[in-house]
Design an enzyme around this catalytic site. Structure first.
Site, PDB file in Angstrom:
ATOM      1  CB  CYS A   1      -3.895   6.676  -3.218  1.00 10.50           C
ATOM      2  SG  CYS A   1      -2.111   7.147  -3.073  1.00 10.50           S
TER       3      CYS A   1
ATOM      4  CG  ASP B   1      -1.987   1.068   1.142  1.00  9.29           C
ATOM      5  OD1 ASP B   1      -1.956   1.850   0.306  1.00  9.29           O
ATOM      6  OD2 ASP B   1      -2.734   1.114   2.084  1.00  9.29           O
TER       7      ASP B   1
END
Length: 484
Positions: free
Chosen positions: A441, A414
């Site tokens: 993201c 992540d």
């Protein structure tokens, strides 16, 4: 000469009107200039097909130019009226959410085809997960003070005490937020004008960007969806601090928000840089408490002003559920093994997996030491065993801890927006893990990494998109990859 070629269409610094015809990943509207020299593409961020816009050319090349959006002159026919004040942080708030999802899905999948070289990405697509709250979904907002405001009627800057957001594309001009923006807490934003007038009545000055002076700098608010409490942080310079009554200001907030008031902190920031919390400044609790509690998937997390925490917690639950679903899909690859949670932040994903797996050791690694401290505290609070957290650079950690190498069957990734550095990605590949669950993201950097992972023998098995930030161009992706 190449320079003359570029200038046949646009020049750097030029202000032009453009009709947006198409949409590219990252919220870039596509316009085309057609003249006797042919057709030329211009990208304008934060715009939509059908809009007529005014933009300033910031970058040019032979094939295309990039513009900064100055103003939307005419809306798209797809846009609808909303009862909120427009702000730069919600450029697509007038576009129905179904159309926002359509643009996000199409542009993200095309990115994996183009950059990630995953030709059959549509057949691997799992689901598009909407944010449970389309409006008022954020749990934190930073409002800036400014001595230079914006006159919406005259469309010009004016000298006035402002509290709100910067005008799009300007670092020195503020724009008063006079009512609900539709992104954060309605009660807070409907009362921001009252807070601004209180500060203005003190005769202390707001921050003047060009002069780099003033007293009031930022007003930051965090909200707990679990308790509905509000934690406030007033950021000022130390100059004339003796003339401002912080306790009186805390009483104002208690008067406005009543039982929702959790605490007021005061931060001194004398640095000239545009940062909320200075590296050298102090942060002091004035009244109430300095933390609030939030809940994610049944786990409790204590959040301070400095803690990193997902901005849309209700959507984060959906995101983490999808990550855990992918990780636990082959439970035999999790149980009685080591799961490596890289770029783990405050350790949320690792804690959820540990609470649902059997005899699994979760190793969480992140370079931010304060995040790792929070992770340890949160694991203790939630009584979850089998977790070990390390504050370290991920690449360095992989070199220094060979004891885990042959036991890892699943890796959770992540990373930050920049993606994974080539060196670190190589070390991850060398661990020869059976499965990777890669959360991002920034799908552009993820697609770049996917190309390398595919070359190294991993196949994309599933892809889901999670809408963490409605009314913006941002989208989160969750990928499951397996070694073939």
């Amino acid at each position: 000469m190449p320079r003359r070629e570029r200038n046949k269409f646009v020049k750097r610094g030029q202000i032009i009107e453009l009709l947006i015809e198409d949409y590219a990943f990252g919220g870039k509207g596509i316009a085309r200039i057609r003249n006797e020299h042919g057709e030329f593409v211009v990208f304008v961020p934060n715009t939509l097909p059908g809009q007529l816009v005014k933009g300033q050319v910031k970058k040019t090349s032979k094939k295309y130019a990039e513009c900064k959006l100055i103003e939307v002159l005419k809306p798209s026919e797809d846009e609808v009226e909303v009862p909120y004040q427009d702000i730069p942080g919600a450029p697509y708030i007038q576009l129905p959410i179904e159309l926002q999802h359509k643009y996000k899905k199409e542009s993200t999948l095309s990115l994996f085809k183009r950059i990630g070289k995953v030709e059959h990405i549509e057949s691997l697509f799992d689901e598009f997960i909407s944010s449970p709250n389309v409006f008022h979904y954020r749990n934190k907002m930073e409002y800036g003070f400014s001595a230079i405001g914006y006159d919406r009627a005259q469309k010009t800057d004016i000298d006035e005490f402002t509290l709100g957001f910067k005008r799009r594309g300007t670092w020195w001009m503020g724009d008063n937020l006079n009512k609900d923006s539709g992104l954060f807490d309605k009660e807070v934003e409907d009362n921001l004008k009252r807070i601004r007038l209180y500060c203005e009545d003190t005769s202390l000055s707001p921050w003047h960007g060009p002069k780099k002076e003033g007293f009031f700098r930022y007003f930051v608010v965090r909200k707990s969806y679990k308790t509905n409490e509000l934690l406030f942080n007033l950021v000022t310079t130390s100059y004339e601090l003796d003339k401002f009554d912080l306790n009186k200001f805390a009483n104002l907030l208690v008067d406005i928000f009543g039982e929702r008031f959790a605490g007021l902190l005061h931060t001194i920031n004398d640095e000239i840089g545009d940062r909320t919390i200075a590296t050298s400044g102090s942060i002091t609790l004035i009244h109430g408490k300095d933390k609030i509690v939030e809940e994610l998937l049944g786990l409790n997390f204590e959040i301070s002003m400095k803690s990193f925490f997902q901005t849309n917690p209700k959507s984060a639950e959906k995101l983490y559920s999808k990550v855990v679903d992918y990780a636990l899909e082959k439970k035999e690859a999790i149980d009685n093994s080591v799961v490596l949670d890289l770029f783990c932040g405050t350790g949320t994903i690792g804690q959820i997996i540990a609470s649902r797996a059997h005899n699994t050791k979760i190793i969480g690694v992140d370079i931010v030491a304060s995040a790792i401290e929070d992770a340890k505290e949160n694991a203790k609070r939630n009584n979850i065993d089998g977790l070990k957290f390390y504050a370290a650079d991920v690449g360095k950690f992989l070199s220094e801890h060979p004891e885990y190498i042959n036991k890892i069957r699943t890796i959770i990734l992540d990373p930050a927006r920049a993606g994974i550095t080539p060196k670190t990605l190589k070390k991850i590949i060398n661990l020869n893990s059976e499965r990777l669950v890669y959360v991002s993201c920034n799908p552009a950097t993820q697609a770049r990494d996917v190309e390398q992972l595919t070359i190294a023998g991993y196949d994309v098995k599933k892809l889901s998109l999670v809408d963490q930030f409605p009314h913006t161009a941002h989208i989160e992706t969750v990928l499951l990859l397996e070694k073939h």
